[in-house]
Enzyme design. Structure first.
Site, mmCIF file in Angstrom:
data_model
loop_
_atom_site.group_PDB
_atom_site.id
_atom_site.type_symbol
_atom_site.label_atom_id
_atom_site.label_comp_id
_atom_site.label_asym_id
_atom_site.label_seq_id
_atom_site.Cartn_x
_atom_site.Cartn_y
_atom_site.Cartn_z
ATOM 1 N N SER A 75 0.812 -1.222 0.000
ATOM 2 C CA SER A 75 0.000 0.000 0.000
ATOM 3 C C SER A 75 0.848 1.275 0.000
ATOM 4 C CB SER A 75 -0.966 -0.011 1.181
ATOM 5 O OG SER A 75 -0.287 -0.288 2.372
ATOM 6 N N CYS A 134 -6.806 -6.359 0.252
ATOM 7 C CA CYS A 134 -5.581 -6.299 1.058
ATOM 8 C C CYS A 134 -4.947 -4.909 0.983
ATOM 9 C CB CYS A 134 -4.649 -7.425 0.635
ATOM 10 S SG CYS A 134 -3.461 -7.827 1.909
ATOM 11 N N ILE A 176 -2.514 -12.644 3.249
ATOM 12 C CA ILE A 176 -1.066 -12.516 3.047
ATOM 13 C C ILE A 176 -0.621 -11.164 3.589
ATOM 14 C CG2 ILE A 176 0.787 -12.485 1.333
ATOM 15 C CD1 ILE A 176 -1.191 -14.059 -0.502
ATOM 16 N N HIS A 195 -7.491 -12.337 -0.242
ATOM 17 C CA HIS A 195 -7.292 -12.328 -1.701
ATOM 18 C C HIS A 195 -8.199 -13.346 -2.399
ATOM 19 C CE1 HIS A 195 -3.633 -9.847 -2.172
ATOM 20 N NE2 HIS A 195 -3.384 -10.221 -0.935
ATOM 21 N N GLU A 251 -8.916 -13.598 -5.401
ATOM 22 C CA GLU A 251 -8.414 -13.939 -6.746
ATOM 23 C C GLU A 251 -7.448 -15.122 -6.717
ATOM 24 O OE1 GLU A 251 -7.388 -11.482 -4.902
ATOM 25 O OE2 GLU A 251 -5.319 -10.913 -5.329
HETATM 26 N N1 GLN Z 1 1.143 -5.770 3.850
HETATM 27 C C1 GLN Z 1 0.773 -5.086 2.647
HETATM 28 C C2 GLN Z 1 0.561 -3.602 2.922
HETATM 29 O O1 GLN Z 1 0.673 -3.163 3.989
HETATM 30 C C3 GLN Z 1 -0.456 -5.699 2.040
HETATM 31 C C4 GLN Z 1 -0.204 -7.120 1.599
HETATM 32 C C5 GLN Z 1 -1.097 -7.601 0.496
HETATM 33 O O2 GLN Z 1 -1.687 -6.811 -0.262
HETATM 34 N N2 GLN Z 1 -1.165 -8.897 0.358
HETATM 35 O O3 GLN Z 1 0.259 -2.864 2.026
#
Ligand code: GLN
Length: 152
Positions: A6, A36, A91, A128, A130
């Site tokens: 992000s 996510c 994840i 996720h 997908e």
């Molecule tokens: N940990 C990531 C973040 O802070 C996000 C992980 C993901 O999109 N699978 O942006």
């Protein structure tokens, strides 16, 4: 909005002058689904002080379950998708710490942690969909996107 990182996604949105147009599109009713990192981008508050697009009235905590090694799958009940739990892949996922009155929480882990939410035509999932062949979240988003106009 995809998963990934992000901080990078938000920096690139700023650099390419996409943040303000995206905010305006979201507020004018464009359906957007963030998974996510994408969910983090949609949120108003991010636990470590980062600025999201702030189009969904909720605060999220990044990497809330730990590092990559703490990634996991969960058979997640998502009531709007029916009785069958959803195979949710997390994840380095965030979770939702606070949700305002316009935000509907769609799913919680067994201990009560909120991991999916909707506000008007904005959808956020900490996991996720997908990565699985279960297309029920995709179908839900398409139905949401084509339903009669609702204020975000
Ligand atoms: N940990 C990531 C973040 O802070 C996000 C992980 C993901 O999109 N699978 O942006």
């Amino acid at each position: 909005m995809p998963g990934g990182e992000s901080t990078t996604i938000l920096k690139l949105m700023q650099k390419f002058n996409l943040a303000i147009p995206l905010k305006e599109l979201a507020r004018s009713g464009l359906p957007i689904w963030g998974t996510c990192a994408g969910m983090i981008c949609l949120a108003k508050g991010v636990y470590n002080g980062m600025e999201g697009l702030a189009v969904m009235d909720m605060s999220v905590k990044r990497n809330a379950f730990g590092n990559q090694i703490n990634s996991f799958e969960s058979n997640l009940p998502i009531p709007p998708l029916g009785d069958e739990p959803f195979p949710a892949v997390f994840i380095r996922a965030p979770f939702i710490e606070r949700a305002g009155p316009r935000v509907e929480i769609l799913a919680r882990l067994p201990e009560g942690t909120a991991v999916a939410a909707r506000q008007g035509k904005l959808l956020a999932t900490a996991f996720h969909p997908e990565f699985t062949s279960d297309l029920r979240v995709h179908s839900y988003f398409l139905k949401m996107a084509t339903s009669p106009e609702r204020r975000q």
